[in-house]
Design an enzyme around this catalytic site. Sequence first.
Site, PDB file in Angstrom:
ATOM      1  N   GLY A 130       4.600   2.284   4.122  1.00 18.93           N
ATOM      2  CA  GLY A 130       4.146   2.366   5.516  1.00 18.93           C
ATOM      3  C   GLY A 130       5.341   2.553   6.449  1.00 18.93           C
TER       4      GLY A 130
ATOM      5  CG  LEU B 230       7.695  -3.002   9.770  1.00 18.90           C
ATOM      6  CD1 LEU B 230       8.795  -2.748  10.799  1.00 18.90           C
ATOM      7  CD2 LEU B 230       6.810  -4.171  10.236  1.00 18.90           C
TER       8      LEU B 230
ATOM      9  CG  ASP C 154      -4.743  -3.569  -4.222  1.00 21.11           C
ATOM     10  OD1 ASP C 154      -4.871  -3.648  -2.987  1.00 21.11           O
ATOM     11  OD2 ASP C 154      -5.569  -2.999  -4.970  1.00 21.11           O
TER      12      ASP C 154
ATOM     13  CB  ALA D   8      -1.739  -4.093   7.930  1.00 15.05           C
ATOM     14  CE1 TYR D   9      -9.448  -0.419   5.047  1.00 11.83           C
ATOM     15  CE2 TYR D   9      -9.392  -0.130   7.420  1.00 11.83           C
ATOM     16  CZ  TYR D   9      -9.928   0.177   6.189  1.00 11.83           C
ATOM     17  OH  TYR D   9     -10.958   1.092   6.095  1.00 11.83           O
TER      18      TYR D   9
ATOM     19  CE1 TYR E 231      -5.026  -3.144  12.121  1.00  9.61           C
ATOM     20  CE2 TYR E 231      -4.963  -3.228  14.520  1.00  9.61           C
ATOM     21  CZ  TYR E 231      -4.308  -3.206  13.309  1.00  9.61           C
ATOM     22  OH  TYR E 231      -2.938  -3.239  13.286  1.00  9.61           O
TER      23      TYR E 231
ATOM     24  CE  LYS F   8      -2.404  -6.967  11.548  1.00  8.04           C
ATOM     25  NZ  LYS F   8      -1.545  -6.799  10.349  1.00  8.04           N
TER      26      LYS F   8
HETATM   27  N1  NAP Z   1       0.811   1.261  13.595  1.00  7.65           N
HETATM   28  C1  NAP Z   1       0.641   0.643  14.755  1.00  7.65           C
HETATM   29  O1  NAP Z   1       0.508   1.258  15.824  1.00  7.65           O
HETATM   30  C2  NAP Z   1       0.641  -0.864  14.814  1.00  7.65           C
HETATM   31  C3  NAP Z   1       0.438  -1.496  16.050  1.00  7.65           C
HETATM   32  C4  NAP Z   1       0.452  -2.890  16.096  1.00  7.65           C
HETATM   33  C5  NAP Z   1       0.646  -3.619  14.939  1.00  7.65           C
HETATM   34  N2  NAP Z   1       0.818  -2.968  13.763  1.00  7.65           N
HETATM   35  C6  NAP Z   1       1.010  -3.780  12.549  1.00  7.65           C
HETATM   36  O2  NAP Z   1       2.319  -3.526  12.086  1.00  7.65           O
HETATM   37  C7  NAP Z   1       2.366  -3.667  10.659  1.00  7.65           C
HETATM   38  C8  NAP Z   1       3.000  -2.439  10.054  1.00  7.65           C
HETATM   39  O3  NAP Z   1       2.209  -1.316  10.394  1.00  7.65           O
HETATM   40  P1  NAP Z   1       2.615   0.158  10.001  1.00  7.65           P
HETATM   41  O4  NAP Z   1       2.523   0.957  11.242  1.00  7.65           O
HETATM   42  O5  NAP Z   1       3.850   0.164   9.185  1.00  7.65           O
HETATM   43  O6  NAP Z   1       1.361   0.532   9.111  1.00  7.65           O
HETATM   44  P2  NAP Z   1       1.164   1.733   8.114  1.00  7.65           P
HETATM   45  O7  NAP Z   1       2.200   2.774   8.325  1.00  7.65           O
HETATM   46  O8  NAP Z   1      -0.275   2.119   8.194  1.00  7.65           O
HETATM   47  O9  NAP Z   1       1.452   1.054   6.715  1.00  7.65           O
HETATM   48  C9  NAP Z   1       0.610   0.090   6.196  1.00  7.65           C
HETATM   49  C10 NAP Z   1       0.920  -0.033   4.738  1.00  7.65           C
HETATM   50  O10 NAP Z   1       0.007  -0.980   4.197  1.00  7.65           O
HETATM   51  C11 NAP Z   1      -0.332  -0.535   2.927  1.00  7.65           C
HETATM   52  N3  NAP Z   1      -1.601  -1.044   2.465  1.00  7.65           N
HETATM   53  C12 NAP Z   1      -2.843  -0.783   2.926  1.00  7.65           C
HETATM   54  N4  NAP Z   1      -3.750  -1.390   2.159  1.00  7.65           N
HETATM   55  C13 NAP Z   1      -3.074  -2.033   1.187  1.00  7.65           C
HETATM   56  C14 NAP Z   1      -3.445  -2.819   0.083  1.00  7.65           C
HETATM   57  N5  NAP Z   1      -4.726  -3.044  -0.229  1.00  7.65           N
HETATM   58  N6  NAP Z   1      -2.483  -3.356  -0.701  1.00  7.65           N
HETATM   59  C15 NAP Z   1      -1.178  -3.110  -0.440  1.00  7.65           C
HETATM   60  N7  NAP Z   1      -0.764  -2.340   0.569  1.00  7.65           N
HETATM   61  C16 NAP Z   1      -1.705  -1.818   1.374  1.00  7.65           C
HETATM   62  C17 NAP Z   1      -0.412   0.976   3.032  1.00  7.65           C
HETATM   63  O11 NAP Z   1      -0.277   1.499   1.741  1.00  7.65           O
HETATM   64  P3  NAP Z   1      -0.499   3.043   1.391  1.00  7.65           P
HETATM   65  O12 NAP Z   1       0.748   3.708   1.895  1.00  7.65           O
HETATM   66  O13 NAP Z   1      -0.624   3.053  -0.078  1.00  7.65           O
HETATM   67  O14 NAP Z   1      -1.724   3.448   2.129  1.00  7.65           O
HETATM   68  C18 NAP Z   1       0.747   1.264   3.954  1.00  7.65           C
HETATM   69  O15 NAP Z   1       1.913   1.543   3.226  1.00  7.65           O
HETATM   70  C19 NAP Z   1       0.929  -3.908  10.235  1.00  7.65           C
HETATM   71  O16 NAP Z   1       0.727  -5.284  10.112  1.00  7.65           O
HETATM   72  C20 NAP Z   1       0.097  -3.412  11.405  1.00  7.65           C
HETATM   73  O17 NAP Z   1      -1.139  -4.071  11.498  1.00  7.65           O
HETATM   74  C21 NAP Z   1       0.829  -1.612  13.661  1.00  7.65           C
END
Ligand code: NAP
Length: 290
Positions: A13, A15, A40, A64-65, A129, A133
């Site tokens: 992902g 981060l 997972d 995260a999902y 979502y 969270k």
């Molecule tokens: N993106 C935003 O705008 C945002 C805003 C506020 C907070 N956040 C929080 O910040 C954190 C990092 O977000 P991000 O932007 O890095 O998210 P991201 O790019 O969507 O990455 C999420 C990662 O979680 C993995 N994942 C999903 N389901 C999984 C499972 N069942 N088992 C193991 N891994 C799983 C995904 O794997 P795959 O690569 O295999 O799909 C992906 O690598 C999260 O907690 C998110 O809720 C994000």
Amino acid sequence: MSKPTIAVTGKNGQLGFEISQLENQFPQFQFIFTGRQELDLDNPETVDDFFQQNKPSYFINCAAYTAVDKAETDIETAMAVNATSVGLIAKHCREHNCPLITISTDYVFDGQGKVPYPIDYTTNPINHYGYTKLLGEELALQHNPNTIVIRTSWVYSTHGNNFVKTMIRLMNEKPTLSIVGDQVGSPTNAKNLALAILTIIQKIDSKEVTPEYGIYHYSDKGVISWFQFAKEIKAYKKLHCKLTSTTTANYPTPAKRPAYSVLDSSRIKAVYGIDSTDWKESLYSCLDNL
Ligand SMILES: NC(=O)c1ccc[n+]([C@@H]2O[C@H](COP(=O)([O-])OP(=O)(O)OC[C@H]3O[C@@H](n4cnc5c(N)ncnc54)[C@H](OP(=O)(O)O)[C@@H]3O)[C@@H](O)[C@H]2O)c1
């Protein structure tokens, strides 16, 4: 003596990837990066197996999902990944005396505020979502008192899927685009958040600070709308697409989004000395690498 080990979920992902890029800057630690294949979050057995095989000193949960609209219907999976498994990870962390840093979101708030949300502002998620969270935060704090929850907002990176990359692609493909102008927040470069997280661990590990656990907010500095964000991307990349501002009402999505999504990041600065970077500077640093 062996180095303290930091386990990181969500290595593919935004981060998780940015944390992996900082590995060389933190040679005092050993890292274990996991993706869905190794750990997972939709399968509790793999969480148990991970902790049987590894004894991390610190655990960073970036997985995260994050499919906000899909979470409205794929409720069970979103709940398992964002809430139940986070609680399970926290239980294991407690057994291993391992501080946990888990990431949460501005979407725990309903968006009705008018000034940046302090950490104790009333939560009231308006989509599934956000609800999952929030439950994840509660379970993590309940099962491991040595938990730091970091809520962040509008995350983007050179890696993965995000608004910045989508905008560049669409602006190259289309002559005009309408972007929502009545939702405001603080875009956050995942690279800055990654550095903030590792800095916290480094300060705890070196005993430079006495750890304070609980909830923190971290976003880049500044408050803008998605429309303003898109305009800045267009200007910096010298793209020619015509942009117009639209309203949330004119752009319905399955999940509702908060209108005002600004976090007050003062606690992380007060406790861990981490100041955030101006949103434009952070954006340019990402755009320079795209
Ligand atoms: N993106 C935003 O705008 C945002 C805003 C506020 C907070 N956040 C929080 O910040 C954190 C990092 O977000 P991000 O932007 O890095 O998210 P991201 O790019 O969507 O990455 C999420 C990662 O979680 C993995 N994942 C999903 N389901 C999984 C499972 N069942 N088992 C193991 N891994 C799983 C995904 O794997 P795959 O690569 O295999 O799909 C992906 O690598 C999260 O907690 C998110 O809720 C994000």
